[in-house]
Scaffold this motif. Sequence first.
Motif, PDB file in Angstrom:
ATOM      1  N   VAL A 787       0.800  -1.184  -0.017  1.00 10.62           N
ATOM      2  CA  VAL A 787      -0.165   0.252   0.238  1.00 10.62           C
ATOM      3  C   VAL A 787       0.766   1.120   0.171  1.00 10.62           C
ATOM      4  O   VAL A 787       0.652   2.294  -0.733  1.00 10.62           O
ATOM      5  CB  VAL A 787      -1.135  -0.361   1.585  1.00 10.62           C
ATOM      6  CG1 VAL A 787      -1.949   1.203   1.418  1.00 10.62           C
ATOM      7  CG2 VAL A 787      -2.204  -1.248   1.046  1.00 10.62           C
ATOM      8  N   VAL A 791       0.809   4.701  -2.890  1.00 13.41           N
ATOM      9  CA  VAL A 791       0.390   5.314  -3.267  1.00 13.41           C
ATOM     10  C   VAL A 791       1.111   7.018  -4.039  1.00 13.41           C
ATOM     11  O   VAL A 791       0.486   7.301  -4.533  1.00 13.41           O
ATOM     12  CB  VAL A 791      -0.144   6.006  -2.095  1.00 13.41           C
ATOM     13  CG1 VAL A 791       0.140   7.613  -1.424  1.00 13.41           C
ATOM     14  CG2 VAL A 791      -0.838   5.142  -0.297  1.00 13.41           C
ATOM     15  N   LEU A 795      -0.570   9.325  -6.456  1.00 12.75           N
ATOM     16  CA  LEU A 795      -0.898  10.474  -6.938  1.00 12.75           C
ATOM     17  C   LEU A 795       0.396  10.992  -8.325  1.00 12.75           C
ATOM     18  O   LEU A 795      -0.329  11.992  -8.807  1.00 12.75           O
ATOM     19  CB  LEU A 795       0.574  10.919  -5.725  1.00 12.75           C
ATOM     20  CG  LEU A 795      -0.246  10.943  -4.320  1.00 12.75           C
ATOM     21  CD1 LEU A 795       0.699  11.459  -2.738  1.00 12.75           C
ATOM     22  CD2 LEU A 795      -1.645  11.601  -3.877  1.00 12.75           C
ATOM     23  N   LEU A 813      -6.191   9.723   0.710  1.00 15.47           N
ATOM     24  CA  LEU A 813      -5.007   8.391   0.316  1.00 15.47           C
ATOM     25  C   LEU A 813      -3.856   9.029   1.982  1.00 15.47           C
ATOM     26  O   LEU A 813      -3.118   8.033   1.682  1.00 15.47           O
ATOM     27  CB  LEU A 813      -4.233   9.464  -1.332  1.00 15.47           C
ATOM     28  CG  LEU A 813      -5.291   9.332  -2.830  1.00 15.47           C
ATOM     29  CD1 LEU A 813      -4.256   9.206  -3.495  1.00 15.47           C
ATOM     30  CD2 LEU A 813      -4.922   7.761  -2.772  1.00 15.47           C
ATOM     31  N   ASP A 814      -3.985  10.484   2.251  1.00  6.96           N
ATOM     32  CA  ASP A 814      -3.194  10.628   3.083  1.00  6.96           C
ATOM     33  C   ASP A 814      -3.689  10.343   4.451  1.00  6.96           C
ATOM     34  O   ASP A 814      -2.386   9.120   4.869  1.00  6.96           O
ATOM     35  CB  ASP A 814      -3.355  11.597   3.250  1.00  6.96           C
ATOM     36  CG  ASP A 814      -2.478  12.159   4.886  1.00  6.96           C
ATOM     37  OD1 ASP A 814      -2.821  12.649   5.810  1.00  6.96           O
ATOM     38  OD2 ASP A 814      -0.614  11.914   4.622  1.00  6.96           O
ATOM     39  N   ILE A 816      -5.033   6.854   3.803  1.00  8.24           N
ATOM     40  CA  ILE A 816      -4.468   4.739   3.519  1.00  8.24           C
ATOM     41  C   ILE A 816      -2.556   5.203   3.632  1.00  8.24           C
ATOM     42  O   ILE A 816      -2.320   4.267   4.342  1.00  8.24           O
ATOM     43  CB  ILE A 816      -4.837   4.847   2.220  1.00  8.24           C
ATOM     44  CG1 ILE A 816      -6.193   4.890   1.922  1.00  8.24           C
ATOM     45  CG2 ILE A 816      -3.868   3.931   0.887  1.00  8.24           C
ATOM     46  CD1 ILE A 816      -6.371   4.862   0.334  1.00  8.24           C
ATOM     47  N   SER A 817      -1.782   6.070   3.507  1.00  4.80           N
ATOM     48  CA  SER A 817      -0.592   5.932   3.457  1.00  4.80           C
ATOM     49  C   SER A 817       0.116   6.554   5.130  1.00  4.80           C
ATOM     50  O   SER A 817       0.437   5.181   5.632  1.00  4.80           O
ATOM     51  CB  SER A 817      -0.001   7.510   2.975  1.00  4.80           C
ATOM     52  OG  SER A 817       1.775   7.888   3.318  1.00  4.80           O
TER      53      SER A 817
END
Length: 995
Positions: A787, A791, A795, A813-814, A816-817
């Motif tokens: 993961v 990312v 992006l 996304l932030d 998830i990261s």
Amino acid sequence: MKEVSCKVFDVYWKLLEEKQVPFESVVRGTDVTVAKLRNRKERVDWDDFAAVTRNLSPHFTDEEKRDLGRTYLRAPGLKFAFLIARLAMSPLDFYRWFSKPREGVGNQMFNCITPTHREIGPEEIEVDLTLPDGFEVVWDFFLISAGNFEEMPRLLGYPRASVSLSRLPNGGRYHIRFSSGTALIRRIWRFLTRPFAARAAARELREAHETLLERYEELESARMKLDRQAAQLRTAHTLNELVLRDLDLEHTLQTIVRALVDEAQFSWAKITLVDGGLTSSHGLGTDASLLRRSLETRGGQPFGEVVVALAGGANPAEREDLLAFITPTLSLALENSVYRSGLERLVDVRTSELRHARDQLEGTVVQLRDAQGARERFFANISHEIRTPLSIILLAASDIEKRAGAALDERARSGLGSVTDSARKLVRLVDELLLLAAGQENKLTTKPEPTDLAALVRSLFAAWRPGAEAAGLELSSTLPDRLVAFVDPVALERVVTNLVSNAVKYTPRGGQVEIRLGSDAEAITIAVLDTGKGITADLAARLFGRFERAEGDDRKISGTGLGLALAKQLVEAHGATIAHYPRATGGTEMRVVLPISLLRSDSKVAAPTLRLVDAARPALKAAVAHAVPTGLSMGTIVLAEDDVRLADMIAELLSEDYTVYVGHDGEEALELVKKHQPQLLITDVDMPNMDGIELSRRFREVTNERLAPIIILSAMLDLGTRLAGLEAGAVDYVTKPFDPIELKARVRAQFRMRDLAARLSRAEQLASLGVLTSGLAHELRNPANGVVNAVAPLLMLMPAELKQADHPVAELLDVISSCATQIGVLSKQLLGFRHADTNLDLRPTLAKELVRRSLTLCRSAVDGVDVKLDIEEGVSLMCAPPLMMQVLTNLLENGAQAAGRGGWISVAARVAGGRLLIEVTDSGSGVPVNVRDKIFEPFFTTKPQGVGTGLGLSVAREIITRHGGTIAIGDRGGRHVFVIDLPHHSGLDATASAV
């Protein structure tokens, strides 16, 4: 960070030698060596570069420093670069290339310097060299760089540039003017020099190519070596996992020989154990070469042998290395298996021994109890059994002398006088023994009354003057007219009488004895001085002991040796002191110092009396409710004791090392237990409101802590009470009266046993946790890495508008990261539990440098927090620096979070009692009492959900344990402090290195 290449120092060495400057002076005040600076492949920190430059600066003028910069560009190592540049670059091109941020030639030497430039004209440019915030501006560096800029055009075939240097807040600015010549001249010059430059460049390229080939061969050799080591590690790891699956010795042998064939790729394997004659083999017999290795215990004693046969086509050297590498693992596994196999037998034997020892101990305790009872009965009856007959003797002697005095001859009268004197001496001896016994059992006290000490001493002086004169001595006194103090007159009379008696007995004829009494702003002093031979060093060490006596020179000195021992107890009962001092003119001064608080202005003086304390005395107001040590607290104790005076004494005794909370009945003590969650309970049995037996039961229920010990401290000696206490959860039973040293030793022993039990419990948790976490961590780590790695490309593929910080897609996304990163960190920590048995790479390390590096690692976490360091210079430890920094970083980050911005963290390190103590504390609210013993458990955290994993302190404790130390929460000055206790290797101080 190692920001500076050591190549920059090349130009100094020859000049320093010409100036006769010792090389060692260059590195004074740093941790860098001359050898490191002269190694062109090494790098140093900017701070070290600044320190070295300060040491060099006095030996060079500013013009010489500029010339150093010019000389450096003419070095052979840069010749190739300028030959190439001469073919393709003008001076302006070269200045552009040099000043390109992060890619310019200057960043190869100084990766902390940021260059920027502004082109003013075709032959004029302005270059700025700046440092990040917090870096010291080293002006000598900018002067040398000015020489670099001046020399650059000359190396391209143009005249030297004109450079002016000015200061910036964090660097320097160079205004450079140079001449690039006419276009025609440049073309002619390049045409004429091209063949020579091309040939020279070819030679340089060929030399560089040969160097690269040599470097490639070195790297290839290192790669092959690493591959072999990796194969060895994989094989050893696989063997270790297979061996740990079974506890039976024979099955372990079979597993190992199968693994040597199936996993290590030997064609045949055999293991033979000397003890028991066990043998196991596996594989196909072969005529191939055999390799043999001895199996040895941890102490180096051989206990077996492993023999293997090489498979066809195997490299003998690699196979020999592999067998040598895994043999210690096999030895350890087999030794552990042998130990486990015999463990039950050893446990049975030890249990039988302990049962026998327990029976003997119970018998001994019964004997001691009987002996103690006999002693108490003896002292209870001695007054009647001895004093009564002595009284009868005195009365009979007096009656005989009265009735038949005239009829007695001189010899009979003398004999009757001897009987009277001897009986009186026996009465006095009995009184002294009773007083000494009472003092030994803390039952001796005085009855203070307003007493005129001047009148008391004056009467004693008058009583002793005839005896002193008969002994040929001069007796004198220095007394005030009146001095009233609140003392026991009988006790003080006995003390002064004893001192005067000793002075008269041990002063030779013709000597002097003086009695002095006085007071000042601090104390009341009674002193007896003599001109005798003084007290020897041997006698001084035991002067106030019972039955200790000195011998006279010319006459036999009589006495029991009890006088000074009794005097000391009577003086101390007044809160006073007694001591001896040698006199400059010869002889001894015996001095009694009474507290000035005893001084009174009362005019009424009562008659003196002396008594022993009755069993029933009025209750005293509690003096001590909470006692803390002056230094670091080793734990928390709740003391339940209804006798206020005894409770105060015990609290003061134990508060040398522990924090003690005092309750004067069972209910009060139970409330203290609920509030402070102690590690130890000390309780009396017979107390109001709730007895000690019930308190012990409730203590277990309230704390839910099976590891916290209970000590019962009681004067009740019957077996039923003792058994009831043990059944209620007590682990030790101390009877009154007790020896303070013994009580402290028993308390220390219980804390050690509690720590040992905690370690065993923790080992069981980690053993079961390791199997779970190993599989779980591997399963979590791979998808988490996937993961995280996905990312960034995602992006890059997204439209710009979706990348905005406030856009929902960017926010998701932030999330998830960050979640994937947290899973990765958790997986790494979980794996640390599984691999905690790997060997440590121990190195001597300076404690101060270790803390400094840890602070660097957590710089962002401690931003805004005041960090205080109190670390003794030169203190070092043997440790694995990365692991120890992980521990310190975790404690510092936790402390910074607890203190918050504007708070402070303190780190102290010192050597005490052969141990190295590192203490970390902060200005936060501290660790709550109810979680103090859970804080080091895996997955336990006081942080908000999603912030912490609960593994940081658990991993820290395991790291410290593997270093042979402990980490615990202590108390200093009312603040909780994390204390790391490690072995101190004093011999490392001279060889310890930076991290």
